[in-house]
Design a protein around this motif. Structure first.
Motif, PDB file in Angstrom:
ATOM      1  N   TRP B 262       0.845  -1.207   0.000  1.00  0.00           N
ATOM      2  CA  TRP B 262       0.000   0.000   0.000  1.00  0.00           C
ATOM      3  C   TRP B 262       0.870   1.243   0.000  1.00  0.00           C
ATOM      4  CZ3 TRP B 262      -4.462  -0.932  -1.748  1.00  0.00           C
ATOM      5  CH2 TRP B 262      -5.156  -2.099  -1.424  1.00  0.00           C
ATOM      6  N   GLN B 263       1.927   1.201   0.794  1.00  0.00           N
ATOM      7  CA  GLN B 263       2.855   2.331   0.856  1.00  0.00           C
ATOM      8  C   GLN B 263       3.340   2.665  -0.553  1.00  0.00           C
ATOM      9  OE1 GLN B 263       4.122   3.419   4.248  1.00  0.00           O
ATOM     10  NE2 GLN B 263       4.381   5.219   2.947  1.00  0.00           N
ATOM     11  N   ARG B 264       3.777   1.617  -1.257  1.00  0.00           N
ATOM     12  CA  ARG B 264       4.304   1.802  -2.612  1.00  0.00           C
ATOM     13  C   ARG B 264       3.223   2.310  -3.558  1.00  0.00           C
ATOM     14  NH1 ARG B 264       8.254  -1.328  -5.221  1.00  0.00           N
ATOM     15  NH2 ARG B 264       9.350  -1.284  -3.239  1.00  0.00           N
ATOM     16  N   LEU B 265       2.028   1.742  -3.458  1.00  0.00           N
ATOM     17  CA  LEU B 265       0.936   2.160  -4.342  1.00  0.00           C
ATOM     18  C   LEU B 265       0.604   3.632  -4.173  1.00  0.00           C
ATOM     19  CD1 LEU B 265      -1.407  -0.950  -4.104  1.00  0.00           C
ATOM     20  CD2 LEU B 265      -0.518   0.034  -6.227  1.00  0.00           C
ATOM     21  N   PHE B 266       0.623   4.101  -2.916  1.00  0.00           N
ATOM     22  CA  PHE B 266       0.304   5.510  -2.698  1.00  0.00           C
ATOM     23  C   PHE B 266       1.443   6.416  -3.130  1.00  0.00           C
ATOM     24  CE2 PHE B 266      -3.169   3.775  -0.181  1.00  0.00           C
ATOM     25  CZ  PHE B 266      -4.198   4.574  -0.648  1.00  0.00           C
ATOM     26  N   GLU B 267       2.677   5.935  -2.966  1.00  0.00           N
ATOM     27  CA  GLU B 267       3.817   6.722  -3.453  1.00  0.00           C
ATOM     28  C   GLU B 267       3.704   6.904  -4.964  1.00  0.00           C
ATOM     29  OE1 GLU B 267       7.194   4.487  -2.170  1.00  0.00           O
ATOM     30  OE2 GLU B 267       6.937   5.099  -0.068  1.00  0.00           O
ATOM     31  N   GLN B 268       3.156   5.875  -5.622  1.00  0.00           N
ATOM     32  CA  GLN B 268       3.056   5.930  -7.089  1.00  0.00           C
ATOM     33  C   GLN B 268       1.671   6.367  -7.548  1.00  0.00           C
ATOM     34  OE1 GLN B 268       4.064   1.978  -8.384  1.00  0.00           O
ATOM     35  NE2 GLN B 268       6.177   2.129  -7.687  1.00  0.00           N
ATOM     36  N   HIS B 272      -0.980   5.294 -11.305  1.00  0.00           N
ATOM     37  CA  HIS B 272      -1.702   4.159 -10.731  1.00  0.00           C
ATOM     38  C   HIS B 272      -2.315   3.350 -11.870  1.00  0.00           C
ATOM     39  CE1 HIS B 272      -3.889   2.062  -7.496  1.00  0.00           C
ATOM     40  NE2 HIS B 272      -4.933   2.055  -8.305  1.00  0.00           N
ATOM     41  N   PHE B 273      -1.561   2.358 -12.324  1.00  0.00           N
ATOM     42  CA  PHE B 273      -2.008   1.564 -13.474  1.00  0.00           C
ATOM     43  C   PHE B 273      -2.462   2.495 -14.604  1.00  0.00           C
ATOM     44  CE2 PHE B 273      -2.493  -0.838  -9.587  1.00  0.00           C
ATOM     45  CZ  PHE B 273      -1.675  -1.913  -9.861  1.00  0.00           C
ATOM     46  N   GLN B 274      -1.558   3.356 -14.976  1.00  0.00           N
ATOM     47  CA  GLN B 274      -1.730   4.320 -16.064  1.00  0.00           C
ATOM     48  C   GLN B 274      -2.730   5.430 -15.767  1.00  0.00           C
ATOM     49  OE1 GLN B 274      -2.315   2.311 -19.823  1.00  0.00           O
ATOM     50  NE2 GLN B 274      -0.913   0.686 -19.187  1.00  0.00           N
ATOM     51  N   GLU B 275      -3.127   5.561 -14.521  1.00  0.00           N
ATOM     52  CA  GLU B 275      -3.991   6.703 -14.214  1.00  0.00           C
ATOM     53  C   GLU B 275      -3.342   7.538 -13.126  1.00  0.00           C
ATOM     54  OE1 GLU B 275      -8.385   6.925 -13.892  1.00  0.00           O
ATOM     55  OE2 GLU B 275      -8.272   4.847 -14.611  1.00  0.00           O
ATOM     56  N   ASP B 276      -3.585   8.844 -13.221  1.00  0.00           N
ATOM     57  CA  ASP B 276      -3.104   9.739 -12.171  1.00  0.00           C
ATOM     58  C   ASP B 276      -4.241   9.940 -11.182  1.00  0.00           C
ATOM     59  OD1 ASP B 276      -2.142  11.692 -10.564  1.00  0.00           O
ATOM     60  OD2 ASP B 276      -1.513  13.036 -12.181  1.00  0.00           O
TER      61      ASP B 276
END
Lengths: 135, 370
Positions: B262-268, B272-276
């Motif tokens: 989750w940490q990584r997903l929020f950093e990115q 997010h799977f080609q969406e901002d």
């Protein structure tokens, strides 16, 4: 009797205020865009841009608003990647549409970025809303 | 010598025997596919209940059903087994010494099987009598034990059935038939056994009532309203999370990935799977906080526990479908199945899992739509 009239007046006034607030939210967002120098807004221009396809360089695929919202706005669409159902955008069938400024702002911003590849200008967003108002 | 048709097995003993066979068979038929866990549990409780009855009946039942009547010393068992090879086999009216031992061992293992089953149900599923009293980790050992005991039971049943067939042939009598009819052809003296119809009736009524109550959910279930025998724990929910994540896909509960994921997903979040995702600071903080507080490491559900223990500590999976556990659990689903109209995507958990939005992912709460 007096009490009853008072109550009814309150209810009716409340309803009117509520309705006008709802009807007004899309206009108020448009007038915000006008303050930023945009306008007048054209439904035709909005529709043209709505249907236009943009090439996404990363995936090599064409994207348009219709990719997810479908060709018929009175019917539900489908998220391009996840397949999740997106409720109809036309307010003739979905009264919740164009009622919340925060919601409209968020998705106009995000979806322009995904579809067009950049954020849309105030003029473009106003045109989109003008087009959607008539649906 | 005059043979006399004599009642040996009273009616409650016979009912016990055959319903026990059915319960074991049902439990065996339903153990593999976790969708049938509800039925497996009903079979297990039935099995346990029958054994409890047998323990009582072994003390107060009719002559040949009493444990005292067939408690033979080991040397008698050996003598009996040796006699099978030679001539002059001693004929027993009730259980012979070898059969008697098989019964005691079967009952013991049956009880162990039941108890370990209740422990696994309480630990792994957090359901049943011991729900909340046993941790997921503690249940792992009992799961292994439960399986070992079950296989041993199958072996014991094989020995028991072989023994019955061998003895039937040697003595030229139908022992299986006797367990249905209750009678044997006996020469000489034998104890007086009655049918015990009253006890048998009480046993039958109890069994039918229990069956009706426990199976009612299955019988009254419909396609639109399927039966869900188990409800999972109530997990912490977050409205903002459900709104933000749920706009594009099922709002996967944080318990389905480790905190570092989750940490990584929020950093990115900008990719997010080609969406901002364009989350503002307040939203970002609330969502991150909620995810980290409720991640798989909290082990609130069976799935979370298994995800936590199967993800390599060196890895940070960003998709639930990339988890070893997820892949393993869905490995037998054909590509064609995923394409079905009602499924379409591997992220569409709710197509098969009725409790996807609650994220409890109970074993029995799933059906693959046609």
């Amino acid at each position: 009797m007096k009490k009853f009239f008072l109550m009814m007046t309150t209810v009716v006034c409340g309803l009117i205020i509520n309705l006008s607030a709802n009807a007004g939210s899309v206009e108020s967002l448009q007038s915000d865009y006008q303050v930023q120098g945009a306008g007048p807004f054209s439904a035709a221009a909005g529709e043209t841009m709505w249907q236009k396809e943009y090439l996404d360089e990363k995936s090599g695929k064409q994207r348009s608003c219709q990719t997810c919202h479908g060709k018929d706005l009175t019917r539900s669409g489908k998220h391009a990647r996840t397949g999740k159902v997106i409720e109809p955008l036309a307010r003739s069938v979905n009264s919740e549409r164009l009622t919340e400024v925060k919601f409209m702002k968020k998705w106009l911003k995000r979806n322009c970025k995904w579809t067009v590849g950049r954020e849309c200008s105030a003029q473009e967003k106003g045109d989109f809303l003008e087009y959607l108002k008539g649906q | 010598m005059q043979l006399k048709k004599t009642m040996v097995w009273d009616l409650p003993t016979r009912l016990f025997h055959w319903v026990l066979v059915l319960a074991f068979a049902l439990a065996w038929a339903t153990y593999k596919d976790s969708r049938h866990l509800g039925l497996h549990t009903i079979a297990g409780y039935t099995f346990f209940g029958l054994l409890m009855f047998r323990l009582v009946w072994g003390v107060v039942g009719s002559h040949y059903a009493r444990f005292r009547e067939f408690s033979y010393a080991p040397k008698e068992v050996l003598a009996y087994l040796r006699s099978l090879l030679g001539s002059g086999i001693k004929h027993y009216i009730g259980h012979n010494p070898a059969g008697a031992w098989a019964i005691f061992v079967l009952i013991t293992f049956g009880l162990l099987l039941s108890v370990s089953g209740v422990i696994v149900l309480g630990g792994e599923e957090q359901q049943g009598l011991l729900a909340g009293k046993i941790s997921f980790d503690q249940s792992a050992l009992f799961r292994t034990l439960h399986e070992l005991i079950a296989w041993t039971m199958v072996g014991l049943v094989a020995v028991h059935v072989t023994g019955i067939i061998v003895e039937s042939l040697l003595h030229r009598e139908n022992l299986i038939g006797s367990m249905f009819r209750g009678t044997k052809w006996v020469s000489g003296e034998s104890a007086n056994v009655t049918s015990h119809r009253l006890v048998a009736s009480v046993l039958t009524v109890s069994f039918l009532t229990w069956s009706a109550v426990s199976l009612n959910g299955y019988i009254s279930a419909t396609e639109a309203q399927p039966y869900q025998p188990f409800k999972g724990p109530v997990l912490a929910m977050n409205e903002l999370w459900n709104e933000e994540c749920g706009a594009c896909h099922l709002a996967f509960h944080p318990n389905l990935l480790p905190a570092r994921s989750w940490q990584r997903l929020f950093e990115q979040q900008a990719d997010h799977f080609q969406e901002d995702l364009m989350l503002d600071e307040a939203t970002f903080n609330e969502l991150t906080n909620y995810a980290l507080m409720n991640s798989a490491e909290e082990k609130k559900t069976e799935a979370a526990w298994k995800i936590d223990r199967t993800v390599k500590k060196s890895e940070t999976p960003l998709q639930i479908t990339a988890l070893v556990y997820w892949k393993d659990k869905h490995s037998d689903i054909a590509d064609e199945t995923w394409q079905r109209e009602k499924i379409q995507s591997k992220t569409n958990c709710g197509a098969c899992h009725y409790d996807a939005e609650l994220s409890t992912f109970q074993d029995s709460a799933m059906r693959i739509p046609k």
